[in-house]
Design an enzyme around this catalytic site. Structure first.
Site, PDB file in Angstrom:
ATOM      1  N   LYS A   1      11.224  -9.717 -10.573  1.00 34.26           N
ATOM      2  CA  LYS A   1      11.281  -8.862  -9.394  1.00 34.26           C
ATOM      3  C   LYS A   1      12.592  -9.109  -8.674  1.00 34.26           C
ATOM      4  O   LYS A   1      12.810 -10.171  -8.093  1.00 34.26           O
ATOM      5  CB  LYS A   1      10.094  -9.143  -8.458  1.00 34.26           C
ATOM      6  CG  LYS A   1      10.048  -8.193  -7.267  1.00 34.26           C
ATOM      7  CD  LYS A   1       8.777  -8.357  -6.467  1.00 34.26           C
ATOM      8  CE  LYS A   1       8.586  -7.239  -5.456  1.00 34.26           C
ATOM      9  NZ  LYS A   1       9.671  -7.033  -4.533  1.00 34.26           N
TER      10      LYS A   1
ATOM     11  N   ARG B   1      16.147  -0.163  -4.597  1.00 38.62           N
ATOM     12  CA  ARG B   1      15.673   0.645  -5.690  1.00 38.62           C
ATOM     13  C   ARG B   1      16.450   1.955  -5.728  1.00 38.62           C
ATOM     14  O   ARG B   1      16.621   2.600  -4.702  1.00 38.62           O
ATOM     15  CB  ARG B   1      14.199   0.940  -5.426  1.00 38.62           C
ATOM     16  CG  ARG B   1      13.542   1.733  -6.503  1.00 38.62           C
ATOM     17  CD  ARG B   1      12.075   1.687  -6.228  1.00 38.62           C
ATOM     18  NE  ARG B   1      11.314   2.340  -7.245  1.00 38.62           N
ATOM     19  CZ  ARG B   1       9.994   2.247  -7.334  1.00 38.62           C
ATOM     20  NH1 ARG B   1       9.329   1.516  -6.463  1.00 38.62           N
ATOM     21  NH2 ARG B   1       9.350   2.867  -8.274  1.00 38.62           N
TER      22      ARG B   1
ATOM     23  N   ARG C   1       0.444   3.529  -4.603  1.00 36.29           N
ATOM     24  CA  ARG C   1       0.344   2.103  -4.839  1.00 36.29           C
ATOM     25  C   ARG C   1      -0.879   1.898  -5.711  1.00 36.29           C
ATOM     26  O   ARG C   1      -1.992   2.105  -5.274  1.00 36.29           O
ATOM     27  CB  ARG C   1       0.190   1.386  -3.495  1.00 36.29           C
ATOM     28  CG  ARG C   1       0.405  -0.099  -3.545  1.00 36.29           C
ATOM     29  CD  ARG C   1       0.329  -0.685  -2.140  1.00 36.29           C
ATOM     30  NE  ARG C   1       1.400  -0.241  -1.263  1.00 36.29           N
ATOM     31  CZ  ARG C   1       2.640  -0.730  -1.298  1.00 36.29           C
ATOM     32  NH1 ARG C   1       2.959  -1.662  -2.156  1.00 36.29           N
ATOM     33  NH2 ARG C   1       3.561  -0.280  -0.482  1.00 36.29           N
TER      34      ARG C   1
ATOM     35  N   LYS D   1       2.520  -7.144  -8.051  1.00 34.85           N
ATOM     36  CA  LYS D   1       3.586  -8.118  -7.768  1.00 34.85           C
ATOM     37  C   LYS D   1       3.005  -9.481  -7.420  1.00 34.85           C
ATOM     38  O   LYS D   1       1.892  -9.584  -6.897  1.00 34.85           O
ATOM     39  CB  LYS D   1       4.485  -7.611  -6.648  1.00 34.85           C
ATOM     40  CG  LYS D   1       3.772  -7.380  -5.345  1.00 34.85           C
ATOM     41  CD  LYS D   1       4.751  -6.870  -4.291  1.00 34.85           C
ATOM     42  CE  LYS D   1       3.999  -6.303  -3.116  1.00 34.85           C
ATOM     43  NZ  LYS D   1       4.808  -5.858  -2.017  1.00 34.85           N
TER      44      LYS D   1
HETATM   45  P1  AMP Z   1       7.615  -4.403  -2.624  1.00 31.20           P
HETATM   46  O1  AMP Z   1       8.727  -3.606  -1.978  1.00 31.20           O
HETATM   47  O2  AMP Z   1       7.593  -5.845  -2.221  1.00 31.20           O
HETATM   48  O3  AMP Z   1       6.280  -3.718  -2.502  1.00 31.20           O
HETATM   49  O4  AMP Z   1       7.878  -4.451  -4.198  1.00 31.20           O
HETATM   50  C1  AMP Z   1       8.096  -3.320  -4.966  1.00 31.20           C
HETATM   51  C2  AMP Z   1       9.585  -3.119  -5.111  1.00 31.20           C
HETATM   52  O5  AMP Z   1      10.154  -4.123  -5.938  1.00 31.20           O
HETATM   53  C3  AMP Z   1       9.944  -1.843  -5.839  1.00 31.20           C
HETATM   54  O6  AMP Z   1       9.923  -0.753  -4.961  1.00 31.20           O
HETATM   55  C4  AMP Z   1      11.340  -2.142  -6.351  1.00 31.20           C
HETATM   56  O7  AMP Z   1      12.290  -1.791  -5.364  1.00 31.20           O
HETATM   57  C5  AMP Z   1      11.378  -3.647  -6.486  1.00 31.20           C
HETATM   58  N1  AMP Z   1      11.506  -4.151  -7.859  1.00 31.20           N
HETATM   59  C6  AMP Z   1      12.256  -5.189  -8.218  1.00 31.20           C
HETATM   60  N2  AMP Z   1      12.162  -5.451  -9.519  1.00 31.20           N
HETATM   61  C7  AMP Z   1      11.322  -4.530 -10.038  1.00 31.20           C
HETATM   62  C8  AMP Z   1      10.807  -4.286 -11.338  1.00 31.20           C
HETATM   63  N3  AMP Z   1      11.141  -5.027 -12.396  1.00 31.20           N
HETATM   64  N4  AMP Z   1       9.938  -3.254 -11.489  1.00 31.20           N
HETATM   65  C9  AMP Z   1       9.569  -2.506 -10.428  1.00 31.20           C
HETATM   66  N5  AMP Z   1      10.027  -2.697  -9.178  1.00 31.20           N
HETATM   67  C10 AMP Z   1      10.896  -3.698  -8.970  1.00 31.20           C
END
Ligand code: AMP
Length: 591
Positions: A251, A256, A416, A422
């Site tokens: 991650k 993004r 979602r 995650k």
């Molecule tokens: P969060 O913003 O904490 O909900 O986490 C999701 C975000 O992680 C996504 O919107 C992406 O911007 C980011 N991200 C980073 N690495 C990845 C990955 N390998 N696959 C999907 N999303 C990722």
């Protein structure tokens, strides 16, 4: 349709936060619409003139709007300013001023929705010398032909301070009611919207060709797809129980982006669907070199990377690349790597419905080796231990954690879902994940903080089922002095005299602001609270209590990459709260 009819409904909608009532009102508006009007009506309900990716924003400056009010009411600009200062709201000031207009109105030509939209569009696109005068003229033309109450709506619309609590989900409900008499079409309309990021386009198609045409909507380069989002679970064990054998990716904590290519044209969009191509000449050059497809839509995370140390930069550093000026200098100073992780469309084919394993395999074949674009590092895990080992490896190489992905799932645009889960690193005594909260007000501060005019902010989680923001934390820690001054300046532009209709709060900050900006916050834990509204009525056995963040600390600046509706949802907070309870009773810590 006459604008007065729409304005009447908008006024009503400003006074209610009941989603049912809002849906009902909107469905009636859609019923009254004439052919060719639907698209514009939907944009107006969204408070925009064009979808985000076209980059056409209204946002007329208050000063200019005052000039228009002055011209059409025949009052001096100083007088308008006086009313504004007293009322604290330009829309209200317009209503009062126009109610007492000194200029005689002989025959008033009531404008149509079409006419109002047309002038709004011209205001949004006017540029170059003389554009300010033109904007003033276009607005005063409308004000001059409207009743005082309509003036309120017009001015609030152009200055971006309309208070209707109507979110996209409510508009989608209303479209379904209008077309089917119930919510039956909701999911199909929502899917089409998520695919094309343009609700006006979907509504127009529904109007002219019916629901079957809406069901056939597929991705199209240069219409950004609304991003899939990740769920969270507290441990590798639970992830494995949910997904079984799965893909696990690092991650990356950058931003993004969605890359679109067709006919030699390359565009880059943010997660909010804004076109940000001009900020990333290095990525555009790399796409030309490394991407072996004539037409493609793919996604990835861009992150600043230091070749010297071989480490990833923190988000606060990477985000400096999101800028309008000195783009080339910053690109040289902070080169980016793009870790591609999703393929959505390639050479005429919609890939969103294909299973993840196929999408990623095709992506692998399409991206050639090179310096800038790489695939996100991934493994296929067959046991929870393998997930854990990859998690540890990712964290020690400076990543935030991992995202596990369901090998068989389609790409779930704009939602979602457990297709992505995650797991983030947690420090001792902290939540395993940060939250993104919307700012709904601020406090002037005590002691030496009064000097900045802001000592803390009131923040909220988003209840997406009701389109309401519910408070969860007062944050006063983690601000630098510079930030306090900056936050005040930014928030003063969107302050609201009263509590905005979309905000559910028992606490009263010194200054209310419209939910627009998001900040990331870290905290020790989520606790029950008698004063916050997030979660009220939803905690078993404690229905009168809400949830609060314990020791909340601001992380970084205002998140320009997220809108208020992207804030952590109430549902997620409740999930995090129950995961935390679960963890506390587990014998060993994480994973
Ligand atoms: P969060 O913003 O904490 O909900 O986490 C999701 C975000 O992680 C996504 O919107 C992406 O911007 C980011 N991200 C980073 N690495 C990845 C990955 N390998 N696959 C999907 N999303 C990722």
């Amino acid at each position: 349709m006459r604008f007065s009819e729409l304005a009447r409904v908008f006024r009503k909608m400003e006074d209610t936060s009941s989603r049912l009532a809002l849906t009902d009102e909107l469905a009636k508006v859609f019923k009254e619409s004439e052919p060719g009007e639907m698209r514009k009506l939907v944009y107006l309900c969204q408070g925009i003139v064009k979808p985000a990716h076209e980059g056409i924003e209204l946002g007329m400056a208050g000063k200019l709007a005052m000039r228009s009010i002055s011209i059409s009411s025949g009052k001096k600009q100083e007088d308008i300013e006086k009313i504004y200062r007293k009322e604290g709201d330009l829309g209200l000031a317009a209503e009062i001023a126009m109610g007492k207009r000194t200029q005689g109105v002989l025959v008033r030509q009531e404008p149509s929705v079409e006419k109002v939209y047309g002038n709004f569009y011209k205001i949004a696109t006017a540029g170059g010398s003389g554009s300010q005068d033109l904007k003033v003229k276009l607005l005063s033309e409308l004000l001059g032909s409207c009743e005082a109450e309509e003036a309120r709506i017009l001015v609030r619309f152009v200055t971006g301070s309309l208070r209707m609590g109507v979110g996209d989900a409510t508009i989608i409900d209303a479209l379904s009611y209008w077309a089917a008499g119930d919510k039956r079409f909701h999911d199909d309309i929502a899917r089409a919207y998520n695919m094309r990021g343009d609700l006006g386009l979907v509504a127009e198609l529904l109007f002219s060709k019916g629901i079957e045409a809406v069901k056939r909507i597929s991705p199209e380069p240069f219409d950004p797809i609304r991003p899939a989002l990740a769920e969270r679970l507290p441990s590798a064990k639970e992830i494995f129980e949910r997904l079984g054998k799965c893909a696990v990716e690092g991650k990356y904590d950058g931003f993004r982006i969605q890359v679109h290519v067709k006919g030699g044209r390359i565009e880059i969009y943010s997660r909010r669907q804004e076109k940000i191509t001009h900020m990333f000449p290095d990525i555009v050059a790399a796409v030309k070199k490394q991407v072996k497809a004539k037409e493609i839509i793919f996604e990835g995370e861009a992150i600043a990377y230091s070749d010297e140390t071989g480490t990833f930069q923190p988000f606060q550093v990477t985000i400096q690349r999101k800028r309008k000026h000195e783009v080339e200098e910053k690109a040289a100073e902070l080169p980016l790597k793009l870790f591609a992780f999703e393929l959505l469309f390639i050479d005429g084919k919609d890939y969103t419905q294909k299973p993840y394993r196929e999408r990623v395999e095709k992506l692998r074949q399409t991206i050639a080796a090179g310096d800038t674009i790489d695939l996100a590092h991934r493994i296929t895990a067959s046991t929870p231990e393998e997930i854990n080992a990859f998690f540890d490896e990712s964290v020690s190489s400076g990543l935030e954690g991992i995202i596990a992905k369901d090998l068989e799932a389609p790409y779930v645009a704009g939602a979602r879902k457990f297709a992505w889960i995650k797991l983030k690193k947690s420090y001792k005594g902290e939540l395993t994940d940060t939250l993104d909260v919307a700012i709904v007000g601020y406090y002037r501060g005590k002691g030496n903080r009064t000097e900045f005019g802001l000592g803390g902010i009131l923040t909220a989680a988003y209840d997406d089922s009701k389109n309401v923001f519910k408070t969860i934390a007062k944050i006063g820690t983690g601000f630098s002095e510079e930030q306090m001054a900056q936050f005040k300046k930014t928030l003063d532009e969107i302050k609201s005299k009263d509590r905005p209709a979309q905000v559910d709060s028992v606490l009263e900050p010194d200054v209310w602001v419209k939910p627009k900006y998001v900040v990331t916050v870290n905290a020790d834990e989520i606790t029950r609270s008698p004063t916050h509204t997030c979660g009220i009525g939803k905690i078993k056995g404690h229905e009168n209590e809400g949830l609060a963040l314990r020791f909340p600390r601001l992380v970084g600046d205002i998140r320009t990459d997220k809108s208020a509706e992207d804030a952590t949802t109430e549902k997620e907070v409740l999930e995090m709260f129950s995961m935390q309870k679960q963890k506390a009773t587990e014998p060993s810590g994480q994973a």
